[in-house]
Design a protein around this motif. Sequence first.
Motif, PDB file in Angstrom:
ATOM      1  N   ARG A  47      22.513 -38.458  -1.971  1.00 62.43           N
ATOM      2  CA  ARG A  47      22.650 -37.416  -0.956  1.00 62.43           C
ATOM      3  C   ARG A  47      23.435 -36.232  -1.487  1.00 62.43           C
ATOM      4  N   ALA A  48      23.407 -35.159  -0.707  1.00 58.12           N
ATOM      5  CA  ALA A  48      24.170 -33.975  -1.083  1.00 58.12           C
ATOM      6  C   ALA A  48      25.662 -34.260  -1.088  1.00 58.12           C
ATOM      7  N   ASP A  49      26.089 -35.183  -0.211  1.00 62.04           N
ATOM      8  CA  ASP A  49      27.523 -35.465  -0.085  1.00 62.04           C
ATOM      9  C   ASP A  49      27.922 -36.765  -0.759  1.00 62.04           C
TER      10      ASP A  49
ATOM     11  N   SER B 123      21.134 -32.824   5.443  1.00 60.36           N
ATOM     12  CA  SER B 123      22.209 -31.915   5.868  1.00 60.36           C
ATOM     13  C   SER B 123      21.734 -30.920   6.917  1.00 60.36           C
ATOM     14  N   PHE B 124      20.431 -30.655   6.956  1.00 62.03           N
ATOM     15  CA  PHE B 124      19.892 -29.735   7.969  1.00 62.03           C
ATOM     16  C   PHE B 124      20.106 -30.263   9.384  1.00 62.03           C
ATOM     17  N   SER B 125      20.194 -31.586   9.536  1.00 65.08           N
ATOM     18  CA  SER B 125      20.423 -32.134  10.871  1.00 65.08           C
ATOM     19  C   SER B 125      21.802 -31.742  11.391  1.00 65.08           C
ATOM     20  N   LEU B 126      22.762 -31.543  10.475  1.00 63.91           N
ATOM     21  CA  LEU B 126      24.115 -31.134  10.860  1.00 63.91           C
ATOM     22  C   LEU B 126      24.216 -29.623  11.052  1.00 63.91           C
TER      23      LEU B 126
ATOM     24  N   CYS C  75      11.646 -19.342  -4.470  1.00 60.80           N
ATOM     25  CA  CYS C  75      11.371 -20.594  -3.747  1.00 60.80           C
ATOM     26  C   CYS C  75      12.312 -20.720  -2.544  1.00 60.80           C
ATOM     27  N   LEU C  76      11.842 -21.426  -1.539  1.00 62.17           N
ATOM     28  CA  LEU C  76      12.676 -21.682  -0.353  1.00 62.17           C
ATOM     29  C   LEU C  76      14.029 -22.257  -0.750  1.00 62.17           C
ATOM     30  N   GLN C  77      14.041 -23.104  -1.747  1.00 63.44           N
ATOM     31  CA  GLN C  77      15.278 -23.764  -2.164  1.00 63.44           C
ATOM     32  C   GLN C  77      16.356 -22.777  -2.585  1.00 63.44           C
ATOM     33  N   THR C  78      15.965 -21.630  -3.119  1.00 64.39           N
ATOM     34  CA  THR C  78      16.957 -20.649  -3.573  1.00 64.39           C
ATOM     35  C   THR C  78      17.588 -19.892  -2.414  1.00 64.39           C
ATOM     36  N   TYR C  79      17.069 -20.104  -1.174  1.00 63.39           N
ATOM     37  CA  TYR C  79      17.600 -19.396  -0.011  1.00 63.39           C
ATOM     38  C   TYR C  79      18.173 -20.326   1.057  1.00 63.39           C
ATOM     39  N   ALA C  80      17.714 -21.602   1.067  1.00 66.67           N
ATOM     40  CA  ALA C  80      18.082 -22.460   2.198  1.00 66.67           C
ATOM     41  C   ALA C  80      18.720 -23.784   1.815  1.00 66.67           C
ATOM     42  N   SER C  81      18.829 -24.120   0.545  1.00 69.01           N
ATOM     43  CA  SER C  81      19.511 -25.363   0.164  1.00 69.01           C
ATOM     44  C   SER C  81      21.020 -25.193   0.341  1.00 69.01           C
ATOM     45  N   LEU C  82      21.755 -26.281   0.289  1.00 65.62           N
ATOM     46  CA  LEU C  82      23.212 -26.190   0.429  1.00 65.62           C
ATOM     47  C   LEU C  82      23.844 -25.306  -0.650  1.00 65.62           C
ATOM     48  N   PRO C  83      23.440 -25.435  -1.930  1.00 64.35           N
ATOM     49  CA  PRO C  83      24.018 -24.534  -2.931  1.00 64.35           C
ATOM     50  C   PRO C  83      23.743 -23.069  -2.628  1.00 64.35           C
TER      51      PRO C  83
ATOM     52  N   SER D 261      11.160 -44.095  16.023  1.00 68.88           N
ATOM     53  CA  SER D 261      10.499 -43.616  17.241  1.00 68.88           C
ATOM     54  C   SER D 261       9.560 -44.657  17.835  1.00 68.88           C
ATOM     55  N   ASP D 262       9.488 -45.841  17.210  1.00 71.31           N
ATOM     56  CA  ASP D 262       8.553 -46.892  17.637  1.00 71.31           C
ATOM     57  C   ASP D 262       7.120 -46.374  17.667  1.00 71.31           C
ATOM     58  N   ASN D 263       6.820 -45.482  16.710  1.00 73.65           N
ATOM     59  CA  ASN D 263       5.487 -44.915  16.548  1.00 73.65           C
ATOM     60  C   ASN D 263       5.037 -44.044  17.714  1.00 73.65           C
ATOM     61  N   THR D 264       5.964 -43.668  18.611  1.00 77.96           N
ATOM     62  CA  THR D 264       5.593 -42.758  19.690  1.00 77.96           C
ATOM     63  C   THR D 264       5.451 -41.332  19.174  1.00 77.96           C
ATOM     64  N   LEU D 265       6.093 -41.040  18.061  1.00 72.39           N
ATOM     65  CA  LEU D 265       5.963 -39.736  17.422  1.00 72.39           C
ATOM     66  C   LEU D 265       4.995 -39.918  16.260  1.00 72.39           C
ATOM     67  N   SER D 266       3.734 -39.564  16.464  1.00 72.21           N
ATOM     68  CA  SER D 266       2.708 -39.948  15.490  1.00 72.21           C
ATOM     69  C   SER D 266       2.421 -38.881  14.444  1.00 72.21           C
ATOM     70  N   SER D 267       2.713 -37.615  14.740  1.00 75.27           N
ATOM     71  CA  SER D 267       2.446 -36.542  13.783  1.00 75.27           C
ATOM     72  C   SER D 267       3.625 -35.572  13.772  1.00 75.27           C
ATOM     73  N   PHE D 268       4.229 -35.381  12.611  1.00 70.40           N
ATOM     74  CA  PHE D 268       5.373 -34.478  12.509  1.00 70.40           C
ATOM     75  C   PHE D 268       5.643 -34.157  11.046  1.00 70.40           C
ATOM     76  N   VAL D 269       6.429 -33.108  10.841  1.00 70.02           N
ATOM     77  CA  VAL D 269       6.933 -32.760   9.517  1.00 70.02           C
ATOM     78  C   VAL D 269       8.435 -33.017   9.525  1.00 70.02           C
ATOM     79  N   TYR D 270       8.890 -33.814   8.589  1.00 73.92           N
ATOM     80  CA  TYR D 270      10.313 -34.065   8.428  1.00 73.92           C
ATOM     81  C   TYR D 270      10.805 -33.207   7.267  1.00 73.92           C
ATOM     82  N   VAL D 271      11.779 -32.336   7.526  1.00 74.20           N
ATOM     83  CA  VAL D 271      12.327 -31.471   6.484  1.00 74.20           C
ATOM     84  C   VAL D 271      13.705 -31.977   6.097  1.00 74.20           C
ATOM     85  N   SER D 272      13.850 -32.351   4.842  1.00 78.35           N
ATOM     86  CA  SER D 272      15.119 -32.862   4.345  1.00 78.35           C
ATOM     87  C   SER D 272      15.840 -31.762   3.585  1.00 78.35           C
ATOM     88  N   GLY D 273      16.986 -31.351   4.096  1.00 80.45           N
ATOM     89  CA  GLY D 273      17.760 -30.290   3.462  1.00 80.45           C
ATOM     90  C   GLY D 273      19.032 -30.829   2.861  1.00 80.45           C
TER      91      GLY D 273
END
Length: 415
Positions: free
Chosen positions: A103-105, A342-345, A273-281, A217-229
Amino acid sequence: MSAQVRPSRPRQPERPVRQENLRTLNLELVFRHIVAAGGPISRTELATSTGLTRPTITRIAEELLAGQLITEGGPAHNGRAGRPRVGLTLSEKGPAGLGLDIRADGLAACIVDLTGTVRHLAFAPSAGRDAPDVLAGLAHMADAAIDAITAEDLTVVTATLAVPGPVHAGIVQSAPALGWRNVDAGALLRGATRHLDLPITVDNEANLAALGELYASDNTLSSFVYVSGGLGIGAGIVLDGQLMRGARGWSGELGHVTVHPEGEPCPCGSRGCLQTYASLPAILSDEPVPAGTTPDAAITGWAEAGRPATLAALDSAGTALGIALSDMLNILDIDTVLLGGSFSLLASWLTANARAEVQRRVLTATWAPITIRPALLGPDAAVIGAALTSIDQIRQHPTTWLALRPSHSRPTAPA
């Protein structure tokens, strides 16, 4: 003009089902019905739902009980009158799955039992970024977790390692945030642990986190994008309840979607790249993190204090994230985005700008709203998802566990 239809591949010759194969198929069928029940289910109900005879159900149930895969729990309530029948449910002892995460931390280790319950969750400071040092630190955590859980009559049968980068055949092809390239993470981890015989799977952390959210989600959420930051940015894509890996298993590298073609250079070799603007560093922008504080905690504290530079960096990160997400959502037609790692925080400061860009750029957003919200499991999604992925192998193929128990008696009655 009609389209040309290619002839289908010749079908493989059918083979007879041998007695041992039939026994395995029936056992796995019954076990999957017990898993799907989500609570106590009686032998009679299993016979009805599987189409197997009551004697076969009885034999299989005894084998699963002896193998510590199930236990006799409370009564199975089927809404009918009469004496309640004894219910069968998943055991809280026996096999367990181990998840490990970079993890980042820092580092994380998690063990779940067959019911999916978290039985052990531990964290440790980062061991730097050098692969041998990082994986030695994880090996120490794995050994400590396995030793601790053994006292609870649980046996870890497999481990899954979450890494921030694309993986092929167990090799981390590239993890720019760590400076890794072509690292055999499984071999290094196995060589550093005392539990050398433990099977180890290596997978992308965003994919594992997405699976963790799907399970949660017990499969109630069947389609989504999970973004890990975090140190980098990845995405796990779930369509109709299935993880989308791509042709070579490398889908979801959202952090390397271009948001500004002539922008900042990225460690991957490209620019903007997105990473150069939105990652923790990128959000920290070379600002030193106070001793004893993690990067996401430092950013959160500065943002809550109203620090202008931090708020501006978060605004920029949210805008860049929304631009990258818009491209993905226009292609995939998905209506839910989960912000994890970390995006969740940091979601309170990222969501508004990301949502504004999505609303502006996604063609269908006007009449089909898109939800952007924090992930349910927060920063722990990847390590929990890794552990759940490990134990899911036993859920799908319980005979794997039974084969590891040489003292386990196997009935000889026909299936």
